[in-house]
Structure formats: structure tokens, C-alpha cells
Design an enzyme around this catalytic site. Structure first.
Site, PDB file in Angstrom:
ATOM      1  N   CYS A  73     -52.751 -54.984   9.918  1.00 33.52           N
ATOM      2  CA  CYS A  73     -54.086 -54.406  10.094  1.00 33.52           C
ATOM      3  C   CYS A  73     -55.133 -55.371   9.549  1.00 33.52           C
ATOM      4  O   CYS A  73     -54.860 -56.114   8.610  1.00 33.52           O
ATOM      5  CB  CYS A  73     -54.221 -53.101   9.308  1.00 33.52           C
ATOM      6  SG  CYS A  73     -52.883 -51.938   9.493  1.00 33.52           S
ATOM      7  N   ASP A  74     -56.317 -55.306  10.113  1.00 34.55           N
ATOM      8  CA  ASP A  74     -57.421 -56.062   9.548  1.00 34.55           C
ATOM      9  C   ASP A  74     -58.736 -55.479  10.038  1.00 34.55           C
ATOM     10  O   ASP A  74     -58.780 -54.797  11.072  1.00 34.55           O
ATOM     11  CB  ASP A  74     -57.358 -57.548   9.906  1.00 34.55           C
ATOM     12  CG  ASP A  74     -58.209 -58.374   8.958  1.00 34.55           C
ATOM     13  OD1 ASP A  74     -57.765 -58.579   7.813  1.00 34.55           O
ATOM     14  OD2 ASP A  74     -59.319 -58.762   9.343  1.00 34.55           O
TER      15      ASP A  74
END
Length: 198
Positions: A73-74
Site C-alpha cells: 500500500c502507499d
């Protein structure tokens, strides 16, 4: 097959747990600065950077867990002028970020990528537009007294689930995207992959 979250983010972990997802956590070791610098040097589309970082994080952990699904995730924040912000490294840096965003809109993009057996099997990103109000120096000081150092882990220098909501006058976009995890598309994929019950 297990699901591994390649993130140490407390909010992402809390969102997945609240949704009934079972997972393990393994923090990814990725040089985000190098990826961002290369990205900007190549003048690539900033809206896709979060997806590239999410995939890099998933791949870094997947290399050690080839038989599991690894979720990376980012989130990225881009100013109206097209500048990318990084996580603040000091209280002063957080104050500078917030002053830069005050009275303007910015785009927050959150992305997820899942790697299985060395291949990306799912990727999704979504963006939200957030407009900060013009706040006083005294409010900013109070905010930082209450929220630093926790906001050092947040790319925009704010957490909407706390006092940070008072920084804003308008928000357009999905709640979960703003929290750092486009949860509904992710859950749809996890049901399809039989990781959560359909």
C-alpha cells in the site's frame, strides 16, 4: 495461503482488522526516496506513483514469502502546483508542509497492489481532493502539540481520524482512500481470491 500486509501503518492494519480480514504484517524495506527521485527525473505521471510504490513494497516482501499473497500500500500527496510531498521528518517539516497546503486543494492518491507467486495479481488506485482552510499560527502550533510525532508517519502531515479534520474545509472522495487504503475494491478482490468469505 496467507495474506501478508507489507506495511507498518496502524490505520491500514486497523481498517483491515475492522473489516474482518485475517493477515500477518511484514514491513517492506523499500528506498522510497530513490523511487520518487527516479520518477521525477523521468517526468512520469505523478498520479501513478502511489501504485508504483505499493507494488515495490509488495514485491520486496513477496520475495521472502513466495507462497503467500502480499499486499502493498502507499499514498501520495500532490499540491496544486504538481509538487509531491513526502512524510514530514520533523515537527518543523510538518509545519512547513501544512503551511504549503493551507488555503488550497491537494490530491491524495492511495494505492494497493497484491503479489502472488512473483506476479502482480491485483492493483488499484483512487484519488481524493482535499481542501485545507486557512488556519492560524496558533491553531497550527496547537495541532502540532497534539499530533506530533504521530503525523510523521502520514504523507500529508495529517490524520483525519483525529484533530486533523479541523484543518479542512472540503473533502471530495472515498473515506477509505483518504485513510490510505481503497478498501472496497480490495475487499472485492479478496473475496474473489477466497481470502475472505464471499
Amino acid at each position: 495461503m496467507a495474506l501478508i500486509l507489507a506495511s507498518s501503518s496502524k490505520i491500514r492494519s486497523a481498517l483491515l482488522t475492522a473489516a474482518g480480514v485475517t493477515f500477518a504484517i511484514q514491513t517492506a524495506e523499500v528506498d522510497e526516496t530513490a523511487i520518487k527521485e527516479k520518477w521525477q527525473a523521468e517526468k512520469r505521471d505523478n498520479s501513478q506513483l502511489a501504485l508504483t510504490l505499493a507494488e515495490a513494497k509488495a514485491q520486496a516482501v513477496a520475495d521472502h514469502y513466495p507462497d503467500d499473497l502480499v499486499l502493498g500500500c502507499d499514498s501520495t500527496v500532490m499540491t496544486e502546483e504538481g509538487a509531491l510531498l513526502s512524510k514530514p521528518v520533523s515537527r518543523q517539516d510538518a509545519a512547513d508542509h501544512l503551511r504549503l497546503l493551507a488555503g488550497k486543494s491537494h490530491i491524495l492518491t492511495s494505492a494497493v497492489a497484491i503479489i502472488e507467486k512473483g506476479k502482480t495479481v491485483f492493483r488499484h488506485h483512487d484519488s481524493a481532493t482535499l481542501t485545507m482552510r486557512d488556519f492560524s499560527d496558533s491553531f497550527l502550533s496547537h495541532y502540532l502539540d497534539q499530533e506530533w510525532p504521530e503525523i510523521g508517519y502520514c504523507v500529508g502531515g495529517y490524520r483525519l481520524e483525529g484533530l486533523g479534520i479541523q484543518l479542512f474545509e472540503a473533502i471530495q472522495g472515498d473515506h477509505f482512500t483518504i485513510m490510505g487504503l481503497p478498501l472496497l475494491p480490495l475487499l472485492a478482490y479478496l473475496r474473489k481470491a477466497s481470502i475472505v468469505e464471499a
